[in-house]
Design a protein around this motif. Structure first.
Motif, short mmCIF file in Angstrom:
data_model
loop_
_atom_site.label_atom_id
_atom_site.label_comp_id
_atom_site.label_asym_id
_atom_site.label_seq_id
_atom_site.Cartn_x
_atom_site.Cartn_y
_atom_site.Cartn_z
N ASN A 375 23.34 7.97 9.11
CA ASN A 375 23.97 9.04 8.35
C ASN A 375 25.41 9.28 8.81
O ASN A 375 26.19 9.92 8.11
N LEU A 382 22.93 5.36 3.73
CA LEU A 382 22.10 6.53 3.43
C LEU A 382 20.66 6.17 3.09
O LEU A 382 19.75 6.96 3.36
N ASP A 383 20.44 4.98 2.53
CA ASP A 383 19.06 4.58 2.23
C ASP A 383 18.28 4.40 3.53
O ASP A 383 17.13 4.85 3.65
N ASP A 386 17.69 7.78 5.13
CA ASP A 386 16.61 8.50 4.44
C ASP A 386 15.24 7.98 4.87
O ASP A 386 14.29 8.75 5.10
N ARG A 413 25.00 12.16 -0.04
CA ARG A 413 24.76 11.48 -1.32
C ARG A 413 25.47 12.19 -2.47
O ARG A 413 25.61 11.63 -3.55
N TRP A 810 27.04 7.72 -10.45
CA TRP A 810 26.50 8.52 -9.35
C TRP A 810 25.62 9.64 -9.93
O TRP A 810 26.04 10.81 -9.99
N GLN A 812 23.21 11.30 -8.82
CA GLN A 812 22.77 12.35 -7.91
C GLN A 812 23.86 13.36 -7.56
O GLN A 812 23.58 14.41 -6.97
#
Length: 817
Positions: A375, A382-383, A386, A413, A810, A812
């Motif tokens: 992070n 980010l995957d 997560d 994100r 994007w 999100q």
């Protein structure tokens, strides 16, 4: 001629003075009126009444009466003193100083006037004047130690260290016997004198003085640190090493002691093995010491680093220390270390999974470390982040730390809405933790949910505060909340409340500066001299604090927008629909304010009559006459308001690129070309490759090319100083070359497109080029948000097209919606 009072009125006058001191203002005014009824031209009574009126918030009446008092009795030191106090309350220190000096001429023996003048002079940093005042106070009362100390401080602040030391030595010569070892004021004075000797560079004399006068000083740590420093500076390395070892035995987690010890031992930075041996020695001596294990990671490399990092990481993960990654992330500036640390964490994780006996002992901690690693901005995936944080949460669903990191990942994100929800859930896992409560409130503000943020942070404010949580946050000077709240309102388009919050932050810094007044006398009375000098030096740089610059720059940006699109139809340059929406929002906010005032009144009415209240002392609480910031938003001189915030920023943060850019924009709009050029040259010196530098350089040349009313001398200076772009150059070609050179960089492309708009190039072409930015491989959603804001500002017909395309790219990112 002053009117003389008889004995009865003299007693009444003393009662007026006492009423003012006791803050019984109504009684004071009533008594003053009794005297003035019989002696209407008694200047001292009029002056005291003016002082009381000012304390009641009736400033204009107070100044009018103060001037009338002076007219009635020009030779009254009381009238001049009060006149100075009125100006000081109005923060006009220059006029206050003049009034005090006039009062002092009339009454040279007045200790109170002399003290007020001295305090004002040090507040204004008028050190020569302060020396003069303190010398006069010392001559008047040489038996008081703090008068000697104050004069020494005055010389010190003025840079005359020799005289400062002489004053303290002279006082010591007047002592008939040495003060007790337990005398705190004497203890502080001795250490202060020692610091003066050291500042002069005479370390041998400073060491001798330390060994003699400060041998049994109450501040043992200061003595030990000073002694170690002096020994090292004098080249007595063996003794210095012993001194630093004594300090490390006292506090083995102090990083600077290790560095000084290695220097005293003559160990060079290249001798890694010897340096490591020092840390190993203290790691063995103090098993619970973190610094001795962590600090070698800064200078070790290769296999040595890997071995030490594995040992440290294993120890921390076994303990489940949540701050492990925070302790190590500074190492990520080194690419090798950035690759090794996650590998070690992965290896640890595998070993934990293979060892059934140690199952789950540190597995969750390792998962948490890896989640933070992926992070982090220098190693972002980010995957992966997560995936790891979800596994950590499975291990411990009720962990506040794991759920906080989950919220941070969502924030990165761009899904601010879900991030705020996740952080709020983390808050519910520990309702007694103020930190997580503050983080949840901050995320609500990032989601532009100001009401929910205030409600959340209000869980930790005083429930009985009149006016609700916001008033308590203002009283507590909660700068972070006010800044975030203001930025959220700015994003929502509520300019009034945005400026209200951001100006509140600026006002808090003003209060911090004014708070010095209390310490100029308090610190001397308590003998806290070294802390006082440190405070003075800190106050000199108070506005280079990141929170001031952040709030000031955000407010300046709003003022620039207001200046660029002046009021239309009574609204700050908004479209009709936007204007109507904001009028509704203002109406709603006004109703909410009225509701809060009603609740406050009801709470006040229900207050216990036996409980002390401000009414007993007639203290006046200032009422906010612009709770919604409507007057701030309706300013007639937005650039003038911007300059008030900008001036201290440029003075204390000359190396801030953002401050110089803001200064250029403000001064260019004001037509102050020389000041704008000064900011532009400073920005070029700081970062010549900045996209904004290119944009402002062309904007400046374009403005000069079209300026028709500049004086000849100004033109001559500008021609001499500005040579970045010659007048004969084609600005469009310069911009096209810049755009071609940085064709893969979104920030540079955006700068080039803004220049096209400044030069008035074909708007449809510019808008299409902005749409094409979405195809750049290096573009991030932050660049897309900036581009969208640009299209909205230009009122482009391509705004919705860009928004829809960005949402597809994007989905999100909530701020694209």
């Amino acid at each position: 001629m002053p009117q003389p009072l008889n004995s009865k009125e003299q007693a009444l006058f003393r009662l007026v003075v006492r009423s003012y001191e006791d803050k019984q203002y109504k009684k004071g005014v009533k008594t003053a009126d009794q005297i003035l009824k019989k002696f209407p031209k008694h200047g001292d009574t009029m002056a005291m009444k003016a002082l009381i009126l000012n304390a009641q918030g009736r400033t204009e009446e107070a100044f009018a009466l103060g001037k009338e008092a002076l007219t009635a009795d020009m030779k009254s030191h009381v009238c001049w003193h009060v006149y100075g106090l009125l100006y000081r309350a109005a923060k006009n220190f220059e006029e206050a100083s003049k009034a005090y000096k006039f009062a002092l001429k009339l009454e040279p023996e007045s200790a109170q006037i002399q003290r007020d003048l001295a305090v004002l002079q040090v507040q204004m940093r008028d050190y020569p004047g302060y020396i003069q005042s303190r010398r006069a106070m010392l001559q008047a009362r040489p038996q008081i130690r703090q008068n000697w100390t104050a004069l020494s401080i005055a010389y010190h602040l003025d840079g005359n260290l020799t005289e400062a030391e002489k004053v303290l030595s002279a006082y010591e010569g007047t002592l008939k016997q040495t003060p007790s070892r337990l005398d705190l004021e004497h203890s502080e004075s001795v250490m202060y004198k020692n610091s003066l000797i050291a500042e002069q560079g005479d370390y041998q004399r400073a060491l001798d003085h330390l060994e003699d006068a400060a041998k049994y000083n109450l501040d043992r740590l200061a003595v030990m640190e000073a002694r170690a420093e002096y020994l090292q500076k004098l080249g007595k390395n063996e003794e210095a090493a012993k001194a630093y070892r004594a300090l490390l035995d006292r506090n083995p987690d102090h990083q600077a002691y290790y560095e000084k010890l290695t220097q005293a031992l003559g160990i060079s930075d290249d001798d890694v093995k010897a340096r490591k041996a020092i840390y190993d020695e203290y790691a063995a001596k103090f098993p619970r010491c973190d610094a001795a294990r962590r600090l070698p990671l800064d200078f070790l490399s290769g296999d040595d680093f890997e071995e030490a990092a594995e040992s440290y990481l294993t120890l921390m993960l076994n303990k489940g220390v949540p701050s492990t990654f925070a302790n190590l992330k500074h190492l990520y500036s080194d690419d090798f270390k950035k690759e090794v640390l996650p590998e070690l964490a992965e290896n640890y994780l595998e070993s934990q999974g293979a060892d059934a006996s140690s199952k789950d002992k540190g597995e969750a901690a390792a998962l948490y470390f890896l989640a933070q690693h992926y992070n982090y901005r220098l190693s972002r995936d980010l995957d992966q982040a997560d995936e790891y944080v979800n596994k950590a949460i499975e291990k411990d669903p009720k962990s506040v730390d794991y759920n906080m990191t989950k919220a941070r990942i969502l924030k990165h994100r761009g899904d601010i809405k879900k991030a705020a929800e996740a952080m709020d859930y983390a808050r519910t896992l520990d309702l007694r933790d103020r930190y997580i409560n503050s983080k949840a409130a901050k995320y609500h503000l990032r989601n532009n949910d100001n009401d929910k943020a205030l409600k959340t942070v209000g869980l930790f404010t005083r429930a009985d505060t009149v006016g609700g949580p916001l008033v308590d946050l203002l009283d507590m000077q909660c700068v972070w909340f006010l800044t975030e709240d203001g930025e959220a309102y700015a994003r929502r388009g509520n300019i009034g409340l945005a400026l209200k919050r951001l100006q509140a932050v600026a006002n808090i810094f003003d209060v911090w500066q004014e708070d010095q007044f209390d310490f100029h006398t308090f610190s001397l009375r308590k003998g806290q001299i070294r802390a006082y000098v440190d405070m003075i030096r800190w106050e000199d740089h108070i506005r280079d604090h990141p929170f001031y610059s952040r709030a000031a720059l955000a407010a300046i940006e709003i003022y620039l927008d207001l200046a660029a699109k002046p009021a239309e139809n009574g609204v700050n340059g908004e479209d009709t629909d936007e204007a109507l929406a904001k009028k509704k929002a203002a109406k709603k906010a006004k109703k909410e304010q009225q509701r809060l005032e009603r609740e406050a009144a009801e709470k006040q009415a229900k207050q216990d009559p036996n409980k002390a209240s401000s009414s007993q002392t007639d203290e006046v609480k200032k009422k906010d006459d612009d709770p919604l910031g409507l007057k701030l938003a309706a300013t007639e001189d937005p650039l003038g308001d911007a300059v008030k915030l900008l001036a201290p920023l440029l003075q204390v943060c000359p190396k801030s690129l953002e401050a110089q850019h803001a200064g250029f924009e403000v001064y260019l709009l004001r037509g102050k070309y020389i000041l704008a050029l000064r900011c532009l040259r400073a920005a070029i010196e700081i970062d010549p490759s900045s996209p904004k530098v290119h944009e402002q350089t062309i904007a400046f040349r374009n403005a000069l090319n079209h300026a028709t009313d500049l004086p000849a001398k100004v033109l001559e200076v500008l021609k001499e100083e500005f040579k970045a772009i010659e007048p004969s150059e084609d600005l469009k070609k310069v911009n096209d070359a810049f755009q071609a050179k940085h064709k893969s960089s979104p920030p540079h492309q955006l700068a080039a497109l803004r220049v096209q708009h400044i030069l008035g190039e074909d708007k449809p072409r510019t808008n299409k080029e902005i749409l094409a930015l979405l195809e750049l491989p290096e573009i991030e959603f932050a660049h897309a948000l900036e581009a969208l804001e640009l299209l909205q500002k230009w009122r482009s017909s391509e705004t919705e097209t860009f928004r829809k395309a960005a949402i597809v790219k994007w989905p999100q990112v909530t701020r694209l919606e």
